[in-house]
Design an enzyme around this catalytic site. Structure first.
Site, PDB file in Angstrom:
ATOM      1  N   SER A  44       0.456   7.604  12.844  1.00 29.19           N
ATOM      2  CA  SER A  44      -0.529   7.125  11.880  1.00 29.19           C
ATOM      3  C   SER A  44      -1.914   7.689  12.160  1.00 29.19           C
ATOM      4  O   SER A  44      -2.640   8.103  11.250  1.00 29.19           O
ATOM      5  CB  SER A  44      -0.598   5.596  11.892  1.00 29.19           C
ATOM      6  OG  SER A  44       0.599   5.035  11.398  1.00 29.19           O
ATOM      7  N   TYR A  97       0.843  -1.199   0.000  1.00 30.15           N
ATOM      8  CA  TYR A  97       0.000   0.000   0.000  1.00 30.15           C
ATOM      9  C   TYR A  97       0.875   1.244   0.000  1.00 30.15           C
ATOM     10  O   TYR A  97       1.958   1.266   0.578  1.00 30.15           O
ATOM     11  CB  TYR A  97      -0.951   0.019   1.207  1.00 30.15           C
ATOM     12  CG  TYR A  97      -0.274   0.013   2.561  1.00 30.15           C
ATOM     13  CD1 TYR A  97       0.012   1.196   3.235  1.00 30.15           C
ATOM     14  CD2 TYR A  97       0.056  -1.195   3.182  1.00 30.15           C
ATOM     15  CE1 TYR A  97       0.612   1.187   4.482  1.00 30.15           C
ATOM     16  CE2 TYR A  97       0.658  -1.212   4.431  1.00 30.15           C
ATOM     17  CZ  TYR A  97       0.933  -0.021   5.077  1.00 30.15           C
ATOM     18  OH  TYR A  97       1.543  -0.047   6.305  1.00 30.15           O
ATOM     19  N   ASP A 137       0.932   8.639   2.598  1.00 30.06           N
ATOM     20  CA  ASP A 137       1.462   9.991   2.749  1.00 30.06           C
ATOM     21  C   ASP A 137       1.463  10.375   4.214  1.00 30.06           C
ATOM     22  O   ASP A 137       0.803   9.747   5.043  1.00 30.06           O
ATOM     23  CB  ASP A 137       0.583  11.017   2.008  1.00 30.06           C
ATOM     24  CG  ASP A 137       0.795  11.018   0.506  1.00 30.06           C
ATOM     25  OD1 ASP A 137       1.776  10.405   0.037  1.00 30.06           O
ATOM     26  OD2 ASP A 137      -0.033  11.617  -0.198  1.00 30.06           O
TER      27      ASP A 137
END
Length: 281
Positions: A250, A172, A175
């Protein structure tokens, strides 16, 4: 160190780069393929198998094929090479194979294996700042290059990875957020280091179950990084990605693209796959 001194540290962490990487997601023209007789299919799939056999057996610069699960594509090819030119050659070689007539590009991702040096960068930049050495001065360039050379040698194996021998892959792109409210790139480098250190510690708990290869697409593709996870347990992908979503880096700053999951197909198994059967492990 007070906030004023902290804000003066050079903001861009150093990194070392290794293999260039190309992911090719392909659709297979099954309807056209089924029009061929058994002899033609055997010859074409045999040629493809020979190409990937050569790519699998190289010490460096390997290629691998995966049968994708879901409707985002049928096949994913992953190539590790020493240069962008060599990746283009691999692309052209696949196009020149007879099986190339039955492949339609669905997506791709171009990147380079990258290891970020947040901790080393902060230590070096702090030392340089305390000694009054300005960024990009000759002394600054000399000391940063010495650090990079040491890290390149120490991390050579990780920078030039071999294709993991795992049953499954999950790829995957991602950004770091650059929105009006939260902007990763405006955080002080020490804060980014802290968050990345926490993220790395959590990821290392899956060592032995999941092999991770991070590559940078900054300036090369639409996303800043690509993440490859290799494992013999596909459920491990859910566990590691879900757990690491709770990391601050994240949860607050991560943006993720499409996820592509594939089953490894060794070169000699390609004819079986192209006969409509998923090869056994």
């Amino acid at each position: 160190m007070d906030g004023k001194t902290s804000s003066q540290l050079y903001p861009v962490p150093l990194s070392v780069e290794g293999s260039c990487v190309l992911h090719q997601m392909m659709r297979f023209r099954w309807a056209e393929w089924r029009k061929l007789d058994a002899v033609a299919r055997k010859q074409i799939s045999g040629e493809a198998a020979a190409y990937f056999s050569e790519g699998e057996n190289k010490t460096h610069g390997q290629s691998a094929a995966f049968s994708m699960v879901g409707d985002k594509g049928d096949l994913m090819f992953i190539h590790f090479r020493e240069s962008i030119d060599q990746l283009k050659e691999a692309e052209l070689q696949i196009q020149s194979l007879k099986v190339g007539d039955y492949l339609e590009p669905a997506s791709s991702f171009l990147s380079v294996v990258e290891l970020g040096l947040y901790e080393s960068s902060v230590k070096l930049f702090r030392s340089l700042a305390e000694r009054g050495i300005a960024p990009h001065s000759e002394e600054w360039k000399k000391e940063t290059e010495e650090l990079l050379n040491r890290q390149r040698e120490a991390m050579r194996v990780r920078l030039l990875p071999e294709m993991p021998d795992a049953r499954y892959v999950c790829f995957y792109p991602m950004d770091r957020r650059r929105g009006e409210d939260k902007n990763w790139y405006m955080l002080p480098i020490e804060e980014r280091q802290r968050q990345m250190d926490e993220h790395g510690k959590n990821g290392r708990r899956f060592a032995g179950t999941v092999k991770q290869i991070i590559s940078a697409g900054v300036g090369l593709d639409d996303w800043e990084w690509g993440v490859d996870l290799f494992s013999n347990d596909a459920l491990a992908f859910k566990k590691i990605v879900y757990e690491m979503r709770f990391d601050e880096v994240s949860a607050v700053y991560g943006l993720f693209g499409k996820f592509y999951v594939g089953v490894r197909v060794k070169a000699e198994q390609l004819p079986e796959l192209l006969n409509g059967k998923l090869p056994a492990r």
